[in-house]
Design an enzyme around this catalytic site. Structure first.
Site, short mmCIF file in Angstrom:
data_model
loop_
_atom_site.label_atom_id
_atom_site.label_comp_id
_atom_site.label_asym_id
_atom_site.label_seq_id
_atom_site.Cartn_x
_atom_site.Cartn_y
_atom_site.Cartn_z
N LYS A 50 0.95 -1.26 -0.12
CA LYS A 50 0.08 0.01 0.10
C LYS A 50 0.85 1.26 0.00
CE LYS A 50 -3.99 -2.30 2.46
NZ LYS A 50 -4.46 -2.49 3.60
N GLN A 94 -4.39 -1.30 9.88
CA GLN A 94 -4.30 -2.53 9.15
C GLN A 94 -4.80 -3.34 10.28
OE1 GLN A 94 -3.05 -3.14 6.11
NE2 GLN A 94 -3.71 -5.16 6.36
N ASP A 117 -10.66 3.70 4.60
CA ASP A 117 -11.01 2.09 4.78
C ASP A 117 -12.70 2.03 4.35
OD1 ASP A 117 -8.97 0.29 4.02
OD2 ASP A 117 -8.64 0.16 6.31
#
Ligand code: NAD
Length: 281
Positions: A50, A94, A117
């Protein structure tokens, strides 16, 4: 005739190229902060990928690493600080977090405007309301983009989403519903999955059960999107869908790898830029 393969890698590359050009026109580079707690090896790879993809298009990133035995309070304090920091546009926690950490509480603590997200209940609620200002989770957002690359209007189509995870299945079903599809959400307790699948014009599978979706589950001409990341009996990467047989029945199909995966990263980058633009009015 064999199905047309939807090339997620190519579409993602094109999206990333456009995003890079967009960033060049901004006054300042958007900034994405990634929080990684614990020692999960796969998570470390995902985070590295990422960050690399973000850097390639001009998004600044910063990684905050926490030991496996870090406390809830330490993580909460960091999130509070990042929420206040005007230079930070996106915050990504994460997952999974270590078992003793309450991940949901952390996700809920992230400022919804910085929730790239799309996992914050506020953004999930906006998606449910059909509001287009919701930040949508990267994987289902990418899947919809893949479907729309071959089918512009989904109105009235029957869709089945196999898997009901918070990060893929549920938002995916909502996105398809918002596109006027008739949606079935199937899961591990669903009866007659094959029969339900056979009714679908669109099949999105996100279970992690390698090659579970067989050719005789698929209606002729259906669009089949494979989110799963699995290993076959020879240890080779594969998806939820038995690609070789299903491609002989479907009209469109995504491969694994090279389908949904690249789109997930592209959508995360897009969400970061959208967060930046929203924060600057
Ligand atoms: P999950 O792993 O949290 O849950 C699996 C879901 O599948 C559950 O809802 C369960 O009810 C359902 N399921 C399990 N077995 C089933 C069966 N036999 N029949 C019907 N339903 C069944 O789900 P997830 O987080 O969406 O992940 C699913 C897969 O997608 C994994 O392989 C994951 O690695 C992959 N994934 C890929 C990406 C990507 O970017 N390509 C992103 C997220 C997840």
């Amino acid at each position: 005739m064999s199905a047309e393969i939807i090339d997620g890698k190519e579409l993602a590359l094109e999206i990333r190229k456009n995003l890079k050009e967009k960033i060049l026109r901004l006054k300042k580079a958007p900034k994405l902060v990634v929080i990684l707690a614990g020692d999960d090896e796969a998570s470390k790879i995902y985070v590295r990928n990422k960050q690399k993809a973000a850097a390639e298009i001009g998004i600044e990133t910063e990684l905050f690493r926490f030991e496996e035995n870090s406390s809830q309070k330490q993580l909460e304090e960091l999130i509070d600080r990042l929420n206040q920091d005007k230079d930070v546009n996106g915050i990504l926690l994460q997952l999974p977090v270590p078992a003793h950490i309450n991940g949901n509480a952390l996700l809920e603590r992230i400022d919804p405007a910085k929730d790239v997200d799309g996992f914050h209940p506020f953004n999930i609620g906006l998606l449910q309301n059909g509001a287009n200002k919701a930040t949508i989770a990267a994987t289902p957002k990418g899947v919809l983009r893949l479907i729309k690359s071959v089918k512009k209007d989904l109105t009235g189509l029957n869709a089945i989403v196999i898997g009901r995870s918070v990060i893929v299945g549920k938002p995916m079903a909502m996105l398809l519903l918002n596109e006027n599809c008739t949606v079935i959400i199937a899961h591990s307790h669903t009866k007659d999955l094959k029969e339900l699948c056979l009714k679908a014009d669109i099949v999105v599978s996100s279970t992690g059960c390698g090659k579970m979706v067989k050719a005789d589950w698929i209606r002729k001409g259906a669009t089949v999107i494979d989110v799963g990341i699995c290993r076959d009996e020879n240890g080779k990467l594969c998806g939820d869908v038995d690609f070789e047989s299903v491609k002989e029945v479907a009209s469109y199909i995504t491969p694994v790898p090279g389908g949904v995966g690249p789109m997930t990263i592209a959508m995360l980058l897009e969400n970061t830029i959208e967060a930046y633009l929203k924060q600057r009015g």
